[in-house]
Design a protein around this motif. Structure first.
Motif, PDB file in Angstrom:
ATOM      1  N   SER A 150       0.817  -1.213   0.000  1.00 31.60           N
ATOM      2  CA  SER A 150       0.000   0.000   0.000  1.00 31.60           C
ATOM      3  C   SER A 150       0.848   1.259   0.000  1.00 31.60           C
ATOM      4  CB  SER A 150      -0.936   0.011   1.214  1.00 31.60           C
ATOM      5  OG  SER A 150      -0.206   0.188   2.405  1.00 31.60           O
ATOM      6  N   VAL A 151       0.384   2.283  -0.692  1.00 33.17           N
ATOM      7  CA  VAL A 151       1.124   3.551  -0.689  1.00 33.17           C
ATOM      8  C   VAL A 151       1.125   4.154   0.706  1.00 33.17           C
ATOM      9  CG1 VAL A 151       0.729   4.041  -3.133  1.00 33.17           C
ATOM     10  CG2 VAL A 151      -0.887   4.893  -1.452  1.00 33.17           C
ATOM     11  N   SER A 152       0.092   3.893   1.505  1.00 33.25           N
ATOM     12  CA  SER A 152       0.064   4.458   2.864  1.00 33.25           C
ATOM     13  C   SER A 152       1.193   3.877   3.709  1.00 33.25           C
ATOM     14  CB  SER A 152      -1.290   4.208   3.531  1.00 33.25           C
ATOM     15  OG  SER A 152      -1.555   2.832   3.679  1.00 33.25           O
ATOM     16  N   ARG A 153       1.507   2.590   3.528  1.00 28.97           N
ATOM     17  CA  ARG A 153       2.634   2.004   4.272  1.00 28.97           C
ATOM     18  C   ARG A 153       3.953   2.595   3.793  1.00 28.97           C
ATOM     19  NH1 ARG A 153       6.718  -1.860   4.812  1.00 28.97           N
ATOM     20  NH2 ARG A 153       6.855  -2.255   2.575  1.00 28.97           N
ATOM     21  N   ILE A 154       4.095   2.717   2.477  1.00 29.32           N
ATOM     22  CA  ILE A 154       5.336   3.264   1.925  1.00 29.32           C
ATOM     23  C   ILE A 154       5.532   4.718   2.358  1.00 29.32           C
ATOM     24  CG2 ILE A 154       6.468   3.925  -0.233  1.00 29.32           C
ATOM     25  CD1 ILE A 154       6.589   0.908   0.489  1.00 29.32           C
ATOM     26  N   CYS A 155       4.440   5.479   2.447  1.00 29.55           N
ATOM     27  CA  CYS A 155       4.533   6.893   2.839  1.00 29.55           C
ATOM     28  C   CYS A 155       4.621   7.085   4.345  1.00 29.55           C
ATOM     29  CB  CYS A 155       3.328   7.667   2.315  1.00 29.55           C
ATOM     30  SG  CYS A 155       3.267   7.811   0.527  1.00 29.55           S
ATOM     31  N   SER A 156       4.372   6.036   5.111  1.00 29.77           N
ATOM     32  CA  SER A 156       4.382   6.196   6.565  1.00 29.77           C
ATOM     33  C   SER A 156       5.746   6.697   7.039  1.00 29.77           C
ATOM     34  CB  SER A 156       4.033   4.882   7.256  1.00 29.77           C
ATOM     35  OG  SER A 156       5.043   3.915   7.064  1.00 29.77           O
ATOM     36  N   GLU A 157       5.694   7.621   7.993  1.00 27.96           N
ATOM     37  CA  GLU A 157       6.912   8.220   8.576  1.00 27.96           C
ATOM     38  C   GLU A 157       7.829   8.806   7.508  1.00 27.96           C
ATOM     39  OE1 GLU A 157       6.670   8.636  11.633  1.00 27.96           O
ATOM     40  OE2 GLU A 157       5.129   7.146  12.070  1.00 27.96           O
ATOM     41  N   SER A 158       7.227   9.493   6.538  1.00 25.12           N
ATOM     42  CA  SER A 158       8.048  10.139   5.503  1.00 25.12           C
ATOM     43  C   SER A 158       9.003  11.169   6.091  1.00 25.12           C
ATOM     44  CB  SER A 158       7.143  10.802   4.457  1.00 25.12           C
ATOM     45  OG  SER A 158       6.546   9.835   3.620  1.00 25.12           O
ATOM     46  N   SER A 159       8.632  11.749   7.220  1.00 23.78           N
ATOM     47  CA  SER A 159       9.508  12.743   7.851  1.00 23.78           C
ATOM     48  C   SER A 159      10.808  12.112   8.331  1.00 23.78           C
ATOM     49  CB  SER A 159       8.796  13.417   9.032  1.00 23.78           C
ATOM     50  OG  SER A 159       8.470  12.466  10.027  1.00 23.78           O
ATOM     51  N   ALA A 160      10.794  10.799   8.582  1.00 21.73           N
ATOM     52  CA  ALA A 160      12.025  10.097   8.944  1.00 21.73           C
ATOM     53  C   ALA A 160      12.727   9.547   7.714  1.00 21.73           C
ATOM     54  CB  ALA A 160      11.713   8.952   9.912  1.00 21.73           C
ATOM     55  N   LYS A 161      11.968   9.274   6.646  1.00 17.10           N
ATOM     56  CA  LYS A 161      12.537   8.616   5.469  1.00 17.10           C
ATOM     57  C   LYS A 161      13.175   9.586   4.475  1.00 17.10           C
ATOM     58  CE  LYS A 161       9.255   4.754   5.649  1.00 17.10           C
ATOM     59  NZ  LYS A 161       8.067   4.129   5.023  1.00 17.10           N
ATOM     60  N   LEU A 162      12.435  10.637   4.093  1.00 19.37           N
ATOM     61  CA  LEU A 162      12.929  11.502   3.016  1.00 19.37           C
ATOM     62  C   LEU A 162      14.251  12.195   3.351  1.00 19.37           C
ATOM     63  CD1 LEU A 162       9.612  12.990   1.603  1.00 19.37           C
ATOM     64  CD2 LEU A 162      11.033  11.194   0.653  1.00 19.37           C
ATOM     65  N   PRO A 163      14.470  12.646   4.603  1.00 15.41           N
ATOM     66  CA  PRO A 163      15.773  13.243   4.906  1.00 15.41           C
ATOM     67  C   PRO A 163      16.941  12.272   4.758  1.00 15.41           C
ATOM     68  CG  PRO A 163      14.161  13.917   6.542  1.00 15.41           C
ATOM     69  CD  PRO A 163      13.524  12.821   5.722  1.00 15.41           C
ATOM     70  N   LYS A 164      16.666  10.973   4.785  1.00 16.72           N
ATOM     71  CA  LYS A 164      17.718   9.962   4.630  1.00 16.72           C
ATOM     72  C   LYS A 164      17.772   9.408   3.204  1.00 16.72           C
ATOM     73  CE  LYS A 164      18.580   9.552   9.190  1.00 16.72           C
ATOM     74  NZ  LYS A 164      17.516  10.378   9.737  1.00 16.72           N
ATOM     75  N   PHE A 165      16.613   9.227   2.581  1.00 19.40           N
ATOM     76  CA  PHE A 165      16.555   8.516   1.309  1.00 19.40           C
ATOM     77  C   PHE A 165      16.658   9.433   0.093  1.00 19.40           C
ATOM     78  CE2 PHE A 165      13.464   5.323   3.513  1.00 19.40           C
ATOM     79  CZ  PHE A 165      14.506   4.860   4.295  1.00 19.40           C
ATOM     80  N   LEU A 166      16.037  10.607   0.156  1.00 18.61           N
ATOM     81  CA  LEU A 166      15.897  11.451  -1.036  1.00 18.61           C
ATOM     82  C   LEU A 166      16.718  12.731  -0.967  1.00 18.61           C
ATOM     83  CD1 LEU A 166      13.713  11.711  -3.633  1.00 18.61           C
ATOM     84  CD2 LEU A 166      13.025  13.660  -2.241  1.00 18.61           C
ATOM     85  N   ILE A 167      16.649  13.425   0.151  1.00 18.53           N
ATOM     86  CA  ILE A 167      17.276  14.753   0.245  1.00 18.53           C
ATOM     87  C   ILE A 167      18.795  14.702   0.061  1.00 18.53           C
ATOM     88  CG2 ILE A 167      17.666  16.723   1.796  1.00 18.53           C
ATOM     89  CD1 ILE A 167      14.774  16.341   2.770  1.00 18.53           C
ATOM     90  N   PRO A 168      19.506  13.679   0.554  1.00 17.05           N
ATOM     91  CA  PRO A 168      20.952  13.631   0.296  1.00 17.05           C
ATOM     92  C   PRO A 168      21.297  13.590  -1.190  1.00 17.05           C
ATOM     93  CG  PRO A 168      20.404  12.177   2.106  1.00 17.05           C
ATOM     94  CD  PRO A 168      19.099  12.627   1.513  1.00 17.05           C
ATOM     95  N   THR A 169      20.494  12.898  -1.994  1.00 12.27           N
ATOM     96  CA  THR A 169      20.713  12.877  -3.454  1.00 12.27           C
ATOM     97  C   THR A 169      20.540  14.281  -4.026  1.00 12.27           C
ATOM     98  OG1 THR A 169      20.055  10.575  -3.734  1.00 12.27           O
ATOM     99  CG2 THR A 169      19.774  12.014  -5.639  1.00 12.27           C
ATOM    100  N   LEU A 170      19.501  14.966  -3.573  1.00  6.96           N
ATOM    101  CA  LEU A 170      19.259  16.332  -4.026  1.00  6.96           C
ATOM    102  C   LEU A 170      20.436  17.234  -3.678  1.00  6.96           C
ATOM    103  CD1 LEU A 170      17.388  18.584  -5.102  1.00  6.96           C
ATOM    104  CD2 LEU A 170      16.299  18.631  -2.855  1.00  6.96           C
ATOM    105  N   LYS A 171      20.920  17.139  -2.465  1.00  5.76           N
ATOM    106  CA  LYS A 171      22.037  18.002  -2.029  1.00  5.76           C
ATOM    107  C   LYS A 171      23.318  17.699  -2.807  1.00  5.76           C
ATOM    108  CE  LYS A 171      20.419  19.088   2.641  1.00  5.76           C
ATOM    109  NZ  LYS A 171      20.650  18.953   4.096  1.00  5.76           N
TER     110      LYS A 171
END
Length: 490
Positions: free
Chosen positions: A370-391
């Motif tokens: 489910s997308v809801s499970r994947i999106c759960s705790e995005s505030s903990a995930k995106l700073p580790k998974f996505l934002i470093p690539t952006l930076k």
């Protein structure tokens, strides 16, 4: 037929079952946090090893630390630690296997001393963890140990009455040291980059406050290998429980569903011996860093890319997102244009093949993650998974279009909380209220959401990023649907 040790012989006539004598096994691994992922991954690997002769010393003693683990405790206790692993292939094939590697299970809140004693036993060689990121008890903005936690405060004053993983680990290590025993290895199996290093940092921070002499011994003697773990394991549904009853006449109160793909890369750094898991496909390496980075930046970030946009559009599952050509192309373009250029070469890995496999895995129609499970705790995930690539791409002048779009979409998702048809989006996030408050300010200040420095750092101060993000926010909040905008970008 109920799943338990007594019925195994009869069950084995229709489902693959353990061939080893479970009552003769020694539990050399104490595992804290017995959930779906542990049972589809580490416990499965150990099961495979136990199926081979000469591996009798490596069974698992499971531990639930919290009252919230009682349902799992009751289920596994009734089933003698047995459960069904249901592997769902993209082509529709389903494999069912009874896993027997967890031979004991204890709920720590019922009997803390028994858990301490088990960890302190000479037979225990490894204490492994799947306690989620929140279980490590660190401040996400500073990375420092959170001593304000009331349970931690209690443990510091009452070392013989543990409540968190740190209280149990230090009490057991203290007892081992007093008895002249070598320490166990502390092995994190959580989806956190440098998970062993983080476990070590947190254990030492806690122990230095509680017992500085013990901390010195731990720092010198205890190994904390980093590891990279991977297997998509969605939440078990009632449909799977019903399937086992209907198709196999088997009553399993808590089976586990997973994909066929599995990977485990571990640094070969153990204090007191380890199982020969290389015999069942585990890769032991001197440094797990490049493998971690590949997995987190491609798989985990790729999941978030699909999940957040899919939730806004109204796709219920990750495979539904992948069936939508626009979403599939967007996700692959993110991997190709923004992640791959910063990964470099990784020994033993074909990056293009890895990405191709990710597309197959995400598109598996039988997993229904489910997308809801994947999106759960995005505030903990995106700073580790996505934002470093952006930076990194900002530093190197690379593409930032796709990652920036996801952050703008995350703002909209946190603000509107409904999909394109007006249906509410289920948001599961410890910071949900704060994210909503900040996102609500976007109409008057397009950059408001990014002012949360604990999540975004100083991204808002980068002119190139800020200009693109502002453009995207205005368009997403305008008349263009999320899917139409994704199509424009691709």
């Amino acid at each position: 037929m109920k799943l338990n040790q007594k019925n195994l012989v009869d069950i084995s006539n229709r489902i693959s079952c353990p061939t080893y004598e479970r009552t003769q096994l020694n539990t050399a691994i104490v595992h804290i946090g017995v959930g779906g992922f542990h049972r589809s991954h580490q416990a499965y690997y150990i099961h495979q090893l136990l199926q081979k002769k000469g591996s009798e010393n490596w069974a698992i003693y499971g531990v639930g630390l919290r009252e919230g683990d009682r349902n799992m405790y009751n289920t596994l206790k009734a089933q003698d630690g047995l459960y069904t692993l249901v592997t769902q292939h993209p082509n529709g094939n389903i494999e069912n296997e009874i896993i027997g590697s967890i031979t004991e299970y204890q709920l720590a809140v019922d009997d803390p001393q028994s858990v301490i004693d088990k960890m302190a036993s000479p037979n225990t060689k490894i204490v492994s963890l799947t306690i989620t990121e929140g279980g490590y008890n660190f401040n996400p903005s500073t990375g420092d140990f959170d001593f304000a936690n009331p349970d931690v405060q209690h443990e510091l004053k009452n070392p013989h009455d543990p409540r968190t993983v740190y209280g149990y680990l230090t009490a057991a290590l203290q007892k081992r040291r007093a008895n002249g025993l070598p320490p166990f290895t502390i092995m994190s199996c959580d989806n956190i980059q440098h998970n062993g290093d983080i476990a070590q940092k947190m254990v030492l921070a806690f122990t230095k406050k509680q017992d500085a002499e013990l901390a010195t011994w731990i720092e010198k003697e205890v190994s904390f290998p980093n590891s990279m773990v991977d297997r998509i394991t969605p939440v078990t549904t009632t449909e799977i429980i019903d399937y086992l009853i209907i198709e196999n006449d088997l009553q399993d109160k808590w089976p586990v569903v997973c994909e066929p793909f599995i990977q485990w890369v571990v640094e070969d750094n153990f204090s007191n011996g380890r199982p020969q898991l290389e015999d069942v496909g585990v890769q032991f390496v001197p440094d797990v860093t490049p493998y971690e980075k590949m997995k987190i930046r491609l798989l985990n970030a790729g999941h978030s890319v699909l999940g957040i946009t899919g939730a806004i559009h109204g796709h219920p599952t990750i495979d539904a997102c992948m069936q939508d050509e626009v979403f599939a192309k967007f996700m692959r373009a993110f991997m190709d244009k923004e992640v791959t250029p910063i990964l470099g070469s990784i020994e033993g890995i074909d990056i293009e093949e890895y990405k191709d496999n990710l597309e197959i895995r995400f598109g598996n129609p039988n997993i229904k993650d489910s997308v809801s499970r994947i999106c759960s705790e995005s505030s903990a995930k995106l700073p580790k998974f996505l934002i470093p690539t952006l930076k990194e791409n900002l530093e190197k002048g690379g593409s930032i279009t796709y990652a920036t779009f996801i952050l703008a979409a995350w703002c909209y998702y946190s603000d509107k909380r409904i999909d394109r048809d007006g249906r509410p989006i289920e948001i599961i996030d410890a910071m949900a209220d704060q994210l909503y408050r900040e996102a609500r300010k976007t109409k008057t200040n397009p950059m408001a959401f990014l002012k949360q420095e604990s999540l975004f750092g100083n991204l808002a101060k980068n002119d190139r990023f800020a200009k693109l993000y502002t453009q995207m926010i205005r368009k997403i909040y305008g008349d263009t649907s999320i899917r139409e905008y994704m199509q424009e970008i691709v």
